[in-house]
Scaffold this active site. Structure first.
Site, mmCIF file in Angstrom:
data_model
loop_
_atom_site.group_PDB
_atom_site.id
_atom_site.type_symbol
_atom_site.label_atom_id
_atom_site.label_comp_id
_atom_site.label_asym_id
_atom_site.label_seq_id
_atom_site.Cartn_x
_atom_site.Cartn_y
_atom_site.Cartn_z
ATOM 1 N N ASP A 58 8.816 6.099 7.572
ATOM 2 C CA ASP A 58 8.460 7.432 8.057
ATOM 3 C C ASP A 58 7.557 8.181 7.086
ATOM 4 O O ASP A 58 7.166 9.323 7.352
ATOM 5 C CB ASP A 58 9.732 8.254 8.336
ATOM 6 C CG ASP A 58 10.594 8.431 7.094
ATOM 7 O OD1 ASP A 58 10.193 7.970 6.007
ATOM 8 O OD2 ASP A 58 11.674 9.049 7.216
ATOM 9 N N GLY A 59 7.263 7.559 5.946
ATOM 10 C CA GLY A 59 6.379 8.212 4.982
ATOM 11 C C GLY A 59 7.027 9.333 4.196
ATOM 12 O O GLY A 59 6.367 10.037 3.442
ATOM 13 N N GLY A 63 0.826 -1.215 0.000
ATOM 14 C CA GLY A 63 0.000 0.000 0.000
ATOM 15 C C GLY A 63 0.853 1.255 0.000
ATOM 16 O O GLY A 63 2.065 1.210 0.175
ATOM 17 N N ASP A 97 7.501 3.924 -10.517
ATOM 18 C CA ASP A 97 8.361 3.728 -9.351
ATOM 19 C C ASP A 97 9.840 3.677 -9.695
ATOM 20 O O ASP A 97 10.467 2.625 -9.729
ATOM 21 C CB ASP A 97 7.928 2.498 -8.542
ATOM 22 C CG ASP A 97 6.991 2.925 -7.424
ATOM 23 O OD1 ASP A 97 6.662 4.125 -7.362
ATOM 24 O OD2 ASP A 97 6.582 2.077 -6.620
ATOM 25 N N ARG A 135 3.681 13.212 -8.607
ATOM 26 C CA ARG A 135 3.742 12.267 -9.720
ATOM 27 C C ARG A 135 2.393 12.243 -10.437
ATOM 28 O O ARG A 135 1.337 12.275 -9.805
ATOM 29 C CB ARG A 135 4.072 10.899 -9.154
ATOM 30 C CG ARG A 135 4.027 9.784 -10.142
ATOM 31 C CD ARG A 135 4.810 8.594 -9.662
ATOM 32 N NE ARG A 135 4.116 7.818 -8.655
ATOM 33 C CZ ARG A 135 4.627 6.726 -8.095
ATOM 34 N NH1 ARG A 135 5.843 6.319 -8.416
ATOM 35 N NH2 ARG A 135 3.952 6.053 -7.196
ATOM 36 N N ASP A 183 4.241 -4.942 -7.319
ATOM 37 C CA ASP A 183 3.624 -3.694 -6.857
ATOM 38 C C ASP A 183 4.176 -2.496 -7.623
ATOM 39 O O ASP A 183 3.630 -1.391 -7.513
ATOM 40 C CB ASP A 183 3.831 -3.497 -5.349
ATOM 41 C CG ASP A 183 5.291 -3.616 -4.940
ATOM 42 O OD1 ASP A 183 5.892 -4.666 -5.224
ATOM 43 O OD2 ASP A 183 5.827 -2.674 -4.353
ATOM 44 N N ASN A 184 5.243 -2.700 -8.375
ATOM 45 C CA ASN A 184 5.798 -1.609 -9.171
ATOM 46 C C ASN A 184 5.528 -1.834 -10.653
ATOM 47 O O ASN A 184 6.259 -1.336 -11.505
ATOM 48 C CB ASN A 184 7.302 -1.479 -8.925
ATOM 49 C CG ASN A 184 7.603 -1.063 -7.495
ATOM 50 O OD1 ASN A 184 6.769 -0.434 -6.843
ATOM 51 N ND2 ASN A 184 8.767 -1.409 -6.995
HETATM 52 P P1 AMP Z 1 8.919 0.558 -3.295
HETATM 53 O O1 AMP Z 1 9.523 -0.781 -3.596
HETATM 54 O O2 AMP Z 1 9.920 1.649 -3.109
HETATM 55 O O3 AMP Z 1 7.897 0.914 -4.292
HETATM 56 O O4 AMP Z 1 8.171 0.453 -1.870
HETATM 57 C C1 AMP Z 1 7.622 -0.731 -1.375
HETATM 58 C C2 AMP Z 1 6.693 -0.455 -0.235
HETATM 59 O O5 AMP Z 1 7.363 0.210 0.845
HETATM 60 C C3 AMP Z 1 5.494 0.409 -0.567
HETATM 61 O O6 AMP Z 1 4.387 -0.078 0.147
HETATM 62 C C4 AMP Z 1 5.901 1.768 -0.062
HETATM 63 O O7 AMP Z 1 4.789 2.573 0.229
HETATM 64 C C5 AMP Z 1 6.672 1.408 1.188
HETATM 65 N N1 AMP Z 1 7.638 2.446 1.556
HETATM 66 C C6 AMP Z 1 8.769 2.762 0.908
HETATM 67 N N2 AMP Z 1 9.404 3.775 1.519
HETATM 68 C C7 AMP Z 1 8.652 4.134 2.585
HETATM 69 C C8 AMP Z 1 8.765 5.124 3.612
HETATM 70 N N3 AMP Z 1 9.801 5.962 3.675
HETATM 71 N N4 AMP Z 1 7.794 5.183 4.532
HETATM 72 C C9 AMP Z 1 6.750 4.336 4.498
HETATM 73 N N5 AMP Z 1 6.585 3.394 3.567
HETATM 74 C C10 AMP Z 1 7.517 3.287 2.621
HETATM 75 MG MG MG Z 2 6.479 0.898 -5.207
#
Ligand code: AMP
Ligand code: MG
Length: 472
Positions: A121-122, A86, A254, A172, A244-245
């Protein structure tokens, strides 16, 4: 005039279960780094002043008409299924109907915690935000389907990454953020009704006319096949082709540890977390097929009896490798100036690539130098090129207009890794000029400008960047 975004939101109408409503978390001192005015214009956005843009694209002000939410999705990460990912650091503000008639998502990335953040940390730091801005806009300029970048804002806050680094938020724009993992989220929960809703929504939004589950699968397959072939044609390594990407719209999405090849090496991996080389350059076509198989597996679970379509679905997935190969060959034919089709073309292209690999030839510069006849200088042993050139020249005899085709198919400029790192290093010192310059040059990647030749140069031995990192 004040900033106006003509929102017309549809995803939020799918109802709870697909997302959590969540407003972005305000930041301390937002400053606008860049605003993509041409894209804004295409989206029908009326821009405000820099202060207002900074406030809105940092998430401090929720613009009128936005219905901010975090989307639910699952995904296979490096082959392992995670039923709950998510938007952990992204917020969908809403959608607009752009001037080209297409619906597009407007999403903030790095905008604070959501219910899906887990340990994160979002937030995002400046480096990955600038990287995604540069690379996604370059992909657009190459003519490759991609999400785009509308704005980047610095937050005035520090995020905890390798010590402290300045925070930033990227805006984005995407055809949608529906991923293979979105379907997997509901399949994993056995929620057939949500899968049906999602399938109808995806068909209506992206592939009107597609006939049910198999129609959608076929349409997504065709888009993904074209996309992967296009990546291969410019030396792009996505780096994290997790499900997911993988956007079902067929856009590149992504941009994390992505990178472009310098010298041609099919085994090349940049991402620091890809220990097994799962997402190596040359593996991307097989991974795309694997991802489509996961999509199929999720999709058919909405059916009363999945066995009824099993044969058809299998055939759809099994046809993907040859579709990728056919598109790949079409693109590489053009890269060497061929428009007509001969049975020996595959061998001709493969032979060139093999010589390039053996002779550390720079991928971009070799193809870019074909029209001028200077490509041999790219090879450690130029005689390797000479031998190929004899065959190529003979093949060219049955072609006309090769020069034009090659010049339109082989970008002169790519966002080279060492340049992106330079841009980020300068930005950390407060100098955004290299960032703006790189964007400007990459907006016309097929045009030669004498003052920009330095950006064509591959990294010198000490400059090569070997590892790239996710934004996390
Ligand atoms: P990604 O592979 O970078 O697309 O991220 C995989 C998952 O990790 C996704 O659910 C992102 O929302 C979550 N995510 C990545 N970086 C953060 C972050 N700094 N804080 C919270 N969730 C993250
Ligand atoms: Mg992603």
């Amino acid at each position: 005039m004040a900033l106006q975004i003509p929102f017309d939101n549809s995803f939020v109408r799918l109802g709870p279960g697909f997302y959590q409503r969540q407003a972005p978390e305000p930041v301390r001192a937002p400053e606008l780094i860049v605003f993509n005015a041409m894209l804004a214009e295409m989206l029908g956005i009326t821009p405000g002043d820099a202060r207002e843009l900074a406030e809105v694209f940092a998430g401090n002000t929720v613009p009128e008409g936005a219905e901010p939410l975090a989307q639910a999705y699952a995904g296979h990460q490096f082959g392992t299924f995670n039923p709950q990912l998510g938007d952990g650091r992204a917020i969908l503000l809403g959608e607009v109907l752009a001037k080209d008639g297409m619906r597009r998502d407007i999403q903030l990335k790095g905008s604070g915690r959501t219910v899906f953040s887990r340990q994160g940390d979002g937030r995002a730091w400046l480096g990955p935000v600038l990287r995604e801005y540069i690379v996604s806009e370059a992909m657009y300029a190459f003519g490759i389907p991609t999400t785009r970048a509308l704005a980047a804002v610095s937050t005035g806050e520090t995020v905890r990454r390798e010590g402290g680094l300045p925070g930033a938020v990227l805006t984005r724009v995407a055809a949608s953020h529906l991923r293979v993992g979105t379907f997997q989220f509901f399949a994993a929960r056995g929620d057939r009704s949500a899968l049906k809703t999602l399938t109808s929504y995806a068909i209506e939004r992206h592939f009107p006319g597609a006939d049910g589950v198999t129609g959608l699968l076929r349409a997504v397959r065709d888009k993904q096949a074209a996309l992967i072939a296009a990546w291969m044609s410019v030396g792009f390594i996505h780096g994290v082709m997790n499900t997911d990407n993988c956007a079902i719209s067929g856009e590149t999405i992504d941009y994390g540890p992505c990178a472009f090849l310098d010298n041609y090496d099919p085994d090349k991996v940049f991402s620091s977390i890809d220990h097994m080389g799962r997402y190596a350059f040359g593996n991307q076509p097989s991974i795309a097929v694997w991802n489509l198989a996961q999509f199929a597996t999720a999709l058919i679970q909405q059916l009363e009896d999945p066995n009824e379509v099993l044969e058809e679905v299998t055939a759809i997935v099994h046809a993907m490798p040859s579709l990728i190969e056919a598109e790949w060959l079409r693109l590489f034919r053009r890269k060497i100036g061929l428009v007509t089709v001969e049975s020996e073309d595959m061998d001709l292209v493969s032979d060139l690539l093999q010589q390039m690999a053996e002779n550390q030839a720079d991928f971009t510069n070799t193809f870019a130098a074909l029209p001028s006849g200077k490509a041999r200088n790219q090879f450690t042993d130029p005689r390797a090129f000479d031998a190929w050139n004899v065959k190529w020249q003979k093949r060219l005899e049955s072609e006309s207009g090769s020069q034009i085709v090659m010049r339109a198919s082989n970008p002169l400029f790519i966002p080279r890794n060492h340049r992106i790192e330079e841009v980020i290093a300068a930005a950390l010192e407060g100098d955004f000029n290299p960032f703006h310059r790189l964007n400007r040059v990459l907006s016309k990647p097929f045009e030669q400008e004498a003052q920009d030749l330095d950006l064509q140069r591959p990294p010198a031995p000490g400059e090569a960047v070997e590892a790239t990192f996710c934004g996390t």
